[in-house]
Scaffold this active site. Structure first.
Site, PDB file in Angstrom:
ATOM      1  CB  ALA A 106      -9.408   1.767   3.358  1.00  0.00           C
ATOM      2  CG  PHE A 107     -11.017  -3.984   4.122  1.00  0.00           C
ATOM      3  CD1 PHE A 107     -10.028  -3.757   3.251  1.00  0.00           C
ATOM      4  CD2 PHE A 107     -10.961  -5.187   5.015  1.00  0.00           C
ATOM      5  CE1 PHE A 107      -9.462  -4.878   2.770  1.00  0.00           C
ATOM      6  CE2 PHE A 107     -10.010  -5.912   4.609  1.00  0.00           C
ATOM      7  CZ  PHE A 107      -8.943  -6.223   3.629  1.00  0.00           C
ATOM      8  CE  LYS A 108      -4.893  -3.363   2.458  1.00  0.00           C
ATOM      9  NZ  LYS A 108      -5.965  -3.282   1.708  1.00  0.00           N
ATOM     10  CG  ASP A 109      -9.561   2.239   8.966  1.00  0.00           C
ATOM     11  OD1 ASP A 109      -8.404   2.585   8.861  1.00  0.00           O
ATOM     12  OD2 ASP A 109     -10.207   3.041   8.441  1.00  0.00           O
ATOM     13  CG  LEU A 112      -3.704  -2.219   9.723  1.00  0.00           C
ATOM     14  CD1 LEU A 112      -3.352  -1.543   8.171  1.00  0.00           C
ATOM     15  CD2 LEU A 112      -2.400  -2.642  10.255  1.00  0.00           C
TER      16      LEU A 112
END
Ligand SMILES: *Cc1c(COP(=O)(O)O)cnc(C)c1O
Length: 482
Positions: A106-109, A112
């Site tokens: 997911a793009f949150k990687d 994060l």
């Protein structure tokens, strides 16, 4: 470079302090006092990690250069399989910036995986020796991305709370199989709100803070309002632009439009920062699902959260209060007094209206649209049938809105999750009956499309499950003190 607060422009703190503190006093958000100038010519051939280092160095001016070099290399190199910022042509004039080649798909990687390292270094810069305990309430995606980012880091522990039976099978297993000595995962009896309210209560509880302080532990959050989560997202707008130039899709210096599936307004706001730094960005198109409060706001200037909350097939965009919008309002209105007033109105009445001048500036940079679940499903089907391009439910919303908003400039759609994170919905959208199990659905999706699922998702049911504990919301406090 110093940071101001959206609710008090006289405040000035360093980047390290903004990242350690997360929130400014009176619930303000930290914003940079100016926009560093991009060196487009100098940056256009850089690798993703090297570009990330350049962009971040402009904002994180009290971080050592060798730290930034090392952190960006270890974050965006091999861990993204060499695919960080991958930009693919879908059809003439339409591109997908695939942001899901990181460890949790997911793009949150992007944020994060880097932010935890920024936090450890910020504590170092400020000579703070306490242990940081991160608490996260998650409906699914953020939990795993945060666990993967913080696992194994020195001086930091993380506890994740998710609604029992409230996530997909894949999301649950992604969290329950997380390795690392400094991670804890709890299923909370109830829905996401119960988990979130429980965690918020712990943050507000003075007695918890006091008891932990006695053990030299300081609570912190990993949510998307921390500057350390926003800054890393600026990089991929530059990277995508340079790739389009390389592919001959746009002339050097000519504008490109970006369409962003939006929830908390962090991803799209990073595009605004890139534009202010000098990247030739045309329109930033804000794509919402049926929870279309931002569409109405960008079109009319009235933000009205007094509306029904819908659960949709794009759950990471199911949001009625988009926190990061406050940063944009500060930059465009230039007034922390105005922002404070609007945010007070929102908290007290659920609605506010910006002045005409601010609205005109919003519309100069942003366009907006929305798509419901049916339209999103139709988009998944059409993109696959016409372009042989498979996308997830969040990205589908953006493709749909992008079509409405396309102009002469090339349009880049930000693709925020692997279609295999939501295999049942994607499979149904393609016209097949989805099996109950996510893993069976993943296999069926590969069979139907010929597209391989990411290895980290395929192998999930073979990993040992480490966390099975289910707790009542009232016991979140005890867990946080544990
Ligand atoms: C978080 C998320 C979004 C929304 O991003 P914001 O920065 O909150 O606007 C969109 N798609 C996916 C898959 C996400 O996980």
């Amino acid at each position: 470079m110093q940071y101001q607060s959206t609710r008090d422009s006289s405040l000035r703190v360093s980047a390290s302090e903004a990242i350690v503190r997360g929130l400014a006093p009176q619930s303000g958000l930290f914003v940079p006092e100016c926009f560093p100038r991009a060196d487009l010519e100098g940056w256009k051939h850089l690798s993703y990690p090297a570009l990330a280092q350049k962009v971040l160095a402009g904002y994180l001016t009290d971080y050592r250069a060798d730290f930034l070099q090392d952190a960006t290399e270890t974050t965006y190199g091999a861990a993204f399989g060499g695919n960080a910022g991958r930009t693919v042509k879908v059809q003439d004039g339409l591109y997908a910036l695939e942001l899901w080649h990181g460890p949790t798909c997911a793009f949150k990687d992007y944020a994060l995986q880097l932010m935890p390292k920024l936090l450890v270094e910020a504590k170092h810069n400020l000579d703070r020796r306490e242990t940081t305990r991160i608490l996260v309430a998650t409906s699914g995606d953020t939990g795993k991305a945060a666990l993967a980012g913080y696992a194994g880091l020195e001086g930091i522990g993380i506890q994740v709370f998710y609604p029992n039976a409230g996530t997909s099978e894949i999301q649950r297993l992604q969290m329950a199989t997380q390795t690392g000595d400094n991670v804890q995962v709890y299923a909370v009896q109830g829905n996401f709100d119960d988990a979130q309210t429980g965690v918020k209560k712990v943050f507000a509880d003075e007695s918890v803070a006091q008891e932990l302080a006695g053990r030299n532990i300081c609570l912190s959050s990993a949510n998307s309002i921390n500057w350390g989560r926003l800054a890393p997202q600026i990089v991929y707008y530059f990277y995508a632009y340079f790739r389009l130039v390389e592919q001959g899709a746009v002339a050097w210096g000519a504008p490109v439009d970006f369409c962003v599936p939006t929830g908390n307004f962090g991803d799209i706001l990073a595009g605004y920062y890139a534009k202010q730094m000098g990247l030739p960005v045309g329109k930033l198109v804000c794509a919402s699902n049926k929870n279309n409060v931002l569409t109405d706001f960008i079109r009319t200037g009235t933000y009205d959260a007094r509306r029904t909350f819908y659960k949709t097939a794009s759950p990471s965009m199911d949001i009625l209060i988009s926190s990061n919008l406050e940063r944009l309002l500060f930059h465009l209105s230039g007034s922390s007094e105005k922002v404070r007033g609007w945010m007070q109105e929102l908290a007290q009445t659920g609605v506010y209206t910006v002045d005409a001048e601010t609205l005109a500036k919003i519309q100069e940079h942003f366009a907006a649209g929305f798509a419901g679940d049916e339209e999103g499903a139709a988009e998944i089907r059409t993109r696959f049938a016409q372009d042989n391009y498979l996308c997830d439910t969040h990205t589908a919303v953006a493709f749909r809105v992008a079509e409405e908003c396309r102009r002469e400039a090339p349009m880049v759609v930000l693709s925020t999750a692997s279609p295999f994170k939501f295999p049942r919905d994607v499979l149904s959208a393609l016209g097949s009956t989805a099996p109950e199990s996510d893993f069976a659905a993943m296999a069926a999706l590969t069979k139907k499309t010929g597209v391989q699922a990411p290895q980290s998702l395929r192998e999930l049911d073979k990993l040992p499950v480490r966390f099975t504990q289910v707790i009542e919301p009232d016991n979140i406090r005890a867990a946080a003190l544990g």
